[in-house]
Design a protein around this motif. Sequence first.
Motif, PDB file in Angstrom:
ATOM      1  N   UNK A  80      13.942   6.820  -7.791  1.00  0.00           N
ATOM      2  CA  UNK A  80      13.377   6.713  -6.445  1.00  0.00           C
ATOM      3  C   UNK A  80      11.910   6.318  -6.620  1.00  0.00           C
ATOM      4  N   UNK A  81      11.604   5.075  -6.318  1.00  0.00           N
ATOM      5  CA  UNK A  81      10.245   4.567  -6.469  1.00  0.00           C
ATOM      6  C   UNK A  81       9.514   4.733  -5.144  1.00  0.00           C
ATOM      7  N   UNK A  82       8.363   5.370  -5.173  1.00  0.00           N
ATOM      8  CA  UNK A  82       7.607   5.649  -3.951  1.00  0.00           C
ATOM      9  C   UNK A  82       6.183   5.108  -4.069  1.00  0.00           C
ATOM     10  N   UNK A  83       5.669   4.638  -2.940  1.00  0.00           N
ATOM     11  CA  UNK A  83       4.265   4.242  -2.875  1.00  0.00           C
ATOM     12  C   UNK A  83       3.633   4.846  -1.630  1.00  0.00           C
ATOM     13  N   UNK A  84       2.367   5.144  -1.725  1.00  0.00           N
ATOM     14  CA  UNK A  84       1.582   5.652  -0.592  1.00  0.00           C
ATOM     15  C   UNK A  84       0.323   4.817  -0.477  1.00  0.00           C
ATOM     16  N   UNK A  85      -0.067   4.552   0.773  1.00  0.00           N
ATOM     17  CA  UNK A  85      -1.313   3.835   1.039  1.00  0.00           C
ATOM     18  C   UNK A  85      -1.814   4.262   2.417  1.00  0.00           C
ATOM     19  N   UNK A  86      -3.029   3.910   2.764  1.00  0.00           N
ATOM     20  CA  UNK A  86      -3.573   4.359   4.053  1.00  0.00           C
ATOM     21  C   UNK A  86      -2.817   3.844   5.269  1.00  0.00           C
ATOM     22  N   UNK A  87      -2.138   2.695   5.154  1.00  0.00           N
ATOM     23  CA  UNK A  87      -1.407   2.142   6.291  1.00  0.00           C
ATOM     24  C   UNK A  87      -0.084   1.542   5.811  1.00  0.00           C
ATOM     25  N   UNK A  88       0.789   1.208   6.766  1.00  0.00           N
ATOM     26  CA  UNK A  88       2.152   0.803   6.438  1.00  0.00           C
ATOM     27  C   UNK A  88       2.202  -0.484   5.619  1.00  0.00           C
ATOM     28  N   UNK A  89       1.499  -1.529   6.051  1.00  0.00           N
ATOM     29  CA  UNK A  89       1.568  -2.797   5.334  1.00  0.00           C
ATOM     30  C   UNK A  89       1.002  -2.677   3.921  1.00  0.00           C
ATOM     31  N   UNK A  90      -0.027  -1.870   3.751  1.00  0.00           N
ATOM     32  CA  UNK A  90      -0.574  -1.663   2.406  1.00  0.00           C
ATOM     33  C   UNK A  90       0.428  -0.933   1.520  1.00  0.00           C
ATOM     34  N   UNK A  91       1.163   0.019   2.107  1.00  0.00           N
ATOM     35  CA  UNK A  91       2.184   0.735   1.343  1.00  0.00           C
ATOM     36  C   UNK A  91       3.322  -0.202   0.960  1.00  0.00           C
ATOM     37  N   UNK A  92       3.678  -1.114   1.864  1.00  0.00           N
ATOM     38  CA  UNK A  92       4.737  -2.094   1.579  1.00  0.00           C
ATOM     39  C   UNK A  92       4.289  -3.043   0.476  1.00  0.00           C
ATOM     40  N   UNK A  93       3.054  -3.532   0.559  1.00  0.00           N
ATOM     41  CA  UNK A  93       2.548  -4.439  -0.477  1.00  0.00           C
ATOM     42  C   UNK A  93       2.489  -3.740  -1.836  1.00  0.00           C
ATOM     43  N   UNK A  94       2.110  -2.467  -1.825  1.00  0.00           N
ATOM     44  CA  UNK A  94       2.079  -1.705  -3.076  1.00  0.00           C
ATOM     45  C   UNK A  94       3.486  -1.546  -3.642  1.00  0.00           C
ATOM     46  N   UNK A  95       4.461  -1.324  -2.760  1.00  0.00           N
ATOM     47  CA  UNK A  95       5.850  -1.221  -3.204  1.00  0.00           C
ATOM     48  C   UNK A  95       6.323  -2.548  -3.776  1.00  0.00           C
ATOM     49  N   UNK A  96       5.931  -3.648  -3.155  1.00  0.00           N
ATOM     50  CA  UNK A  96       6.316  -4.968  -3.643  1.00  0.00           C
ATOM     51  C   UNK A  96       5.830  -5.177  -5.076  1.00  0.00           C
ATOM     52  N   UNK A  97       4.571  -4.852  -5.329  1.00  0.00           N
ATOM     53  CA  UNK A  97       4.025  -5.003  -6.689  1.00  0.00           C
ATOM     54  C   UNK A  97       4.715  -4.061  -7.671  1.00  0.00           C
ATOM     55  N   UNK A  98       4.975  -2.828  -7.233  1.00  0.00           N
ATOM     56  CA  UNK A  98       5.609  -1.850  -8.123  1.00  0.00           C
ATOM     57  C   UNK A  98       7.027  -2.280  -8.490  1.00  0.00           C
ATOM     58  N   UNK A  99       7.768  -2.820  -7.533  1.00  0.00           N
ATOM     59  CA  UNK A  99       9.114  -3.307  -7.818  1.00  0.00           C
ATOM     60  C   UNK A  99       9.076  -4.486  -8.782  1.00  0.00           C
ATOM     61  N   UNK A 100       8.116  -5.386  -8.580  1.00  0.00           N
ATOM     62  CA  UNK A 100       7.998  -6.543  -9.473  1.00  0.00           C
ATOM     63  C   UNK A 100       7.649  -6.120 -10.898  1.00  0.00           C
ATOM     64  N   UNK A 101       7.037  -4.953 -11.055  1.00  0.00           N
ATOM     65  CA  UNK A 101       6.641  -4.480 -12.386  1.00  0.00           C
ATOM     66  C   UNK A 101       7.676  -3.546 -13.012  1.00  0.00           C
TER      67      UNK A 101
END
Length: 670
Positions: free
Chosen positions: A393-414
């Motif tokens: 279960x890969x999780x990301x947190x960020x101050x706002x929704x789009x930032x959390x989504x972008x962080x998830x995108x990078x994490x999945x790519x890695x």
Amino acid sequence: MFKKILIANRGEIACRVIKTAKSMGIATVAVYSDADRDAVHVEMADEAVHIGPPPAAESYLVAEKIIAACREAGAEAVHPGYGFLSERASFCEALEAEGIVFIGPKPKAIRAMGDKIESKKFASDARVNTVPGFLGIIEDADQAEKIADEIGYPVMIKASAGGGGKGMRIAWTRDEVRDGFDRARSEARSSFGDDRVFIEKFVVEPRHIEIQVLADGHGNCIHLGERECSIQRRNQKVVEEAPSPFLDAETRAAMGAQAVALAKAVDYQSAGTVEFIVDKDRNFYFLEMNTRLQVEHPVTELVTGIDLVEQMIRVAAGEKLRIAQDDVKLSGWAIESRLYAEDPYRNFLPSIGRLTRYRPPAEGRDGDVVVRNDTGVTEGAEISMFYDPMIAKLCTWAPDRLSAIDAMSDALDAFVVDGIEHNIPFLAALMRHPRWREGRLSTGFIAEEYPDGFAPVAPNDEERAVLAAVALAIELLRRDRLDRLCDRLAPHSGAVKTDWMVRLDDDYLPVQVVEGMISLPLEMDISVDGAEPVTVSSDWRPGEFVWSGKVGGRRVVAQLRTALNGTRIAWKGLSVYARAMLPRIAELDRLMPKKLPPDTSNMLLCPMPGLVVSINVTEDQEVKAGETLAVVEAMKMENVLRAERDLTVIKINAHPGDSLSVDAVIMEFE
């Protein structure tokens, strides 16, 4: 406080509970089957007890073996995780009889909420909004059809003892009711040993939103906000987030109040989840209450800062909640992606095998982003046919929704996973999907957006330029490394040829190096297809599986795999074959013949490793398009294989009870 607890589970949730217990100074005991002898949770625990062979029905689901393990290890309490025995009241009672504490609710609450039919009756009596339906026992398909006609289509047929999407079917017509009833009962019997089903109205354009509750044994009960779980496939959650992008403060408060009222009505004690279906007008209806820790609990922990496992342990030890409702504050946004061992290009069919590579992205905080990965596997581990196919279960947190989504995108790519098929390409593609990013969700999202299944998306012009730049950067460093190894240039000048051609699948793009020399870290200006030059920078080294850098100021994280004379690049759900060549080589490359795959159009191939449940045709039988050919069970899910066109069966190669591998020929057609 307890001195030693046993975790009656396996995989990532067992590891998750062990982490919190250790942080509280509590010793832990793992249990394991033959298949899990070398599992991560066994290594993490202070002690481990063997409980039987691989099938869960002979190990993890046997209460007597868990209790015997408690006696052997001297465990004072048991945390059940989720699944297996976590919602079985008889297990809770058996533990109590032995003087062992169950870290979860009391049997009364488990019984009241654990049965979907009884829970809806209870919720209705407690004045919680419920979906119209028939909550009695349905004896046969004829009665099911009559009830569905009275409720009005579409309807949902659901296993009373169900969970995880098993034993669930949506019926839009009378014909689908009969088939769905039979399949739901069969799956329910296989998965839960209980074939009771019920029928309720299916809410069109529904969103699945759940409220996390937390209660102690002293009359205190609070809620920790909501989670949106609308991205589902076959009623199985795939991506979750907290909070929901759909709820307003008024609806959130109303849902939270009903969830707390229901928990108090059953004298709930522990962490639990009240699930609701929410329609497009924000009307909400009780779906079920899960009397356990949810798979998706990490997103709530990330936005509240509250460790739910710790709270469960403290409540079970008799402590009062130290958190009041006014203390609960939702901060930022969290996303969870479930990584499954399944092939997204084959309609998400299960995949099993050994993880030849397993290298998740680094956990922790980096600036305004937090990455968390709950997992129970490591490189070299085997994904077994006996258990749930979830890898992590890969999780990301960020101050706002789009930032959390972008962080998830990078994490999945890695996230590097090799050896099995997995759903990372689909999850990565989802993160860039406009409808997902806008928050316009429903439980039908995947079916609506991918009606023909998931397939690789063709890159647009901007993405092709980025991929071409990455491909050239890879080739330049690869050639430089070979030159140095072969000592062809001594000393090496660092000079580079300027004109190149980059092949992306079947397209050829001219690329020019405008300025720069080959060095580490790499930084040079590149022009793709005559466009304005962009700066490409990266510290990637040949042999690494993840390329990380910037192209024209844009952060790019992509996965690389060696392919014939080139590289396969995976990025944001895109997957392309890339090869950077000198122009003359590209001219010759265009002339190379293509190898065509073998013709299997007249065969029914097994789409996943599985057990043949039934063969529904005979040799020489004429079959119409849409008719059932065979049923194959994989990981407790029955998969119906249907004819794609009118045909005649000429040979059957498999029989009920056979265990088949991927692409095994089940039957042949004329």
